[in-house]
Design a protein around this motif. Sequence first.
Motif, PDB file in Angstrom:
ATOM      1  N   ASP A  33      12.535  47.396 -24.877  1.00  0.00           N
ATOM      2  CA  ASP A  33      11.784  46.727 -24.514  1.00  0.00           C
ATOM      3  C   ASP A  33      13.587  46.585 -23.727  1.00  0.00           C
ATOM      4  N   GLU A  34      13.103  45.331 -22.555  1.00  0.00           N
ATOM      5  CA  GLU A  34      14.401  45.483 -22.029  1.00  0.00           C
ATOM      6  C   GLU A  34      15.504  44.831 -22.357  1.00  0.00           C
ATOM      7  N   GLN A  35      15.642  44.030 -23.520  1.00  0.00           N
ATOM      8  CA  GLN A  35      16.631  43.908 -24.573  1.00  0.00           C
ATOM      9  C   GLN A  35      16.827  44.307 -25.810  1.00  0.00           C
ATOM     10  N   GLU A  91      15.193  46.155 -28.230  1.00  0.00           N
ATOM     11  CA  GLU A  91      14.168  46.286 -28.962  1.00  0.00           C
ATOM     12  C   GLU A  91      12.995  47.189 -29.720  1.00  0.00           C
ATOM     13  N   LYS A 129      12.704  43.773 -15.037  1.00  0.00           N
ATOM     14  CA  LYS A 129      13.539  42.919 -16.428  1.00  0.00           C
ATOM     15  C   LYS A 129      13.929  42.112 -16.519  1.00  0.00           C
ATOM     16  N   PHE A 130      13.704  41.379 -17.839  1.00  0.00           N
ATOM     17  CA  PHE A 130      14.498  40.249 -17.516  1.00  0.00           C
ATOM     18  C   PHE A 130      16.068  40.425 -17.793  1.00  0.00           C
ATOM     19  N   PRO A 131      17.404  39.534 -17.591  1.00  0.00           N
ATOM     20  CA  PRO A 131      18.450  39.777 -17.048  1.00  0.00           C
ATOM     21  C   PRO A 131      18.544  39.474 -19.022  1.00  0.00           C
ATOM     22  N   GLU A 132      19.889  40.468 -19.075  1.00  0.00           N
ATOM     23  CA  GLU A 132      20.419  40.533 -21.451  1.00  0.00           C
ATOM     24  C   GLU A 132      20.627  38.831 -21.476  1.00  0.00           C
ATOM     25  N   GLY A 133      20.270  38.616 -22.071  1.00  0.00           N
ATOM     26  CA  GLY A 133      20.545  37.186 -22.642  1.00  0.00           C
ATOM     27  C   GLY A 133      19.740  36.439 -22.701  1.00  0.00           C
ATOM     28  N   GLU A 134      18.545  36.536 -21.534  1.00  0.00           N
ATOM     29  CA  GLU A 134      17.527  35.531 -21.375  1.00  0.00           C
ATOM     30  C   GLU A 134      16.385  35.599 -22.621  1.00  0.00           C
ATOM     31  N   PRO A 170      14.285  35.928 -28.317  1.00  0.00           N
ATOM     32  CA  PRO A 170      14.833  36.695 -25.950  1.00  0.00           C
ATOM     33  C   PRO A 170      13.532  36.908 -25.557  1.00  0.00           C
ATOM     34  N   ALA A 171      13.518  37.345 -23.991  1.00  0.00           N
ATOM     35  CA  ALA A 171      12.621  37.305 -23.120  1.00  0.00           C
ATOM     36  C   ALA A 171      12.909  38.523 -22.874  1.00  0.00           C
ATOM     37  N   ALA A 172      11.827  39.362 -22.985  1.00  0.00           N
ATOM     38  CA  ALA A 172      11.200  40.579 -22.554  1.00  0.00           C
ATOM     39  C   ALA A 172      10.034  40.820 -22.396  1.00  0.00           C
TER      40      ALA A 172
END
Lengths: 90, 364
Positions: free
Chosen positions: A47-49, A51, B78-83, B90-92
């Motif tokens: 995913d975008e983080q 993971e 995409k959610f920005p990194e760290g959100e 974490p927001a995904a």
Amino acid sequence: MPNVKFTPNLKRFYPDLDTGQFNGENVAELLDNINQKYSGIKDYIVDEQGELRKHVNIFIGNEMVKDKIKLTDHLSDDDEVYILQALSGG
Amino acid sequence: MKSRKLLLGTRKGLVVYKESSGGWKFDLLAFRGLPVSLTMVDDRNNIWWACLDHGHWGCKLHKSMDEGKTWLELTTPKFPEGEEVKDGVPAAVKYLWALSHGGVDNAGKIWLGTEPGGLFESTDDGASFKLNRGLWDQPSRKDQWFGGGRDYAGIHSILVDPRNSDHIYVGISAAGVFETVDGGKNWEVRNKGLKADFLPDPDAEVGQDPHLLVSCASNPDVLWQQNHCGIFRSIDGAKTWEEVSEKEGPAKFGFAVAVDDNNADVAWVVPAVKDEMRVPVDNALCVCRTDDGGKTWKDLREGLPQEHCFDIIYRHAMVHDNETVAFGTTTGNVYLSHNRGDNWEVLSHHLAAVYSVEFTQGSI
């Protein structure tokens, strides 16, 4: 360089996808390099983080990766890496 | 030649039917085997949009320039990194749940809602998206929004005022209705009059659960919502809400609601049993229509199964187009009415679970 094999189910979205060698000190770096060749494929795997997606598995040899959050598992040049989909659904 | 098309987002692909002199016929299948959670036809330019929810590979966004024959995959928002959804989470993006174009004066603008509750904005027809900070930073989000049917709160409804594209409502399960009048910079809660009987304080300002929010095209100050706790209507642009559920009758709980484009007093819902189980009331499929703004409801059952029925209608799975009403069900049935619901006919009994239904005026 580690040798990477992919589930054939990803070929639906990346018809040219094939087994190949990619650089990477760890799994996260490896995915970045795979994404250089197959643009966007990383989004299918993590995913975008960063993971690992819930129903995707990555094996190094016969061992499932331990760090599914940051994908920091170390890779050696002679490793075989498998990117697979987990069994689920119907 | 122009003819109406019906887009059905199903658990196993996008199925399109086309109207002809002989009735509605199958037209095409796209994304065979893949869950299509939502479609949108942008009526400014006839671009078709499809949201996919791959079981393994995450959510994907596609668009088509040729009415579904070929599709282009876009970069998913995409959610920005760290959100974070909440502290430490974490927001995904888990699900693509709402789409709207940004208004006739905003070429290229697209709004997209997700679970967790992110509102994303594109100004280049989907080539890129950015998170709307105004709503994401709304003070209530981290502590008062929560999942309703999904793990996290999600945005399932986006209504852009046709008179003013900076005026937008969103519906969030579970948080409620929010409104902006400055194009998304600031958002205000619009839940006055709603009841959340699942909360210690049913009148809580935030934490209400609209299942779907719709407005009347010709009178956008009239909004309807099928809420977890009843059917509600606003005639003052969501400043206040009034419950219009049926006191003695089935029209109360459900997911979908449709309002007539030309008459804000006319609306349709499909009732179900509430919390203890999710089945049609008395296991009989019934659409309810009001013609008087919710004062009275009429049961519409002609042509629908009246026993041993388990069809539930998801929130995006009922629409109307003039006299025609259509809905799809969790058991893969699709019904059509050409007289506003008085009689129903079957379009298919054999599809996968239907997530979304949409009419469009096709040109191919």
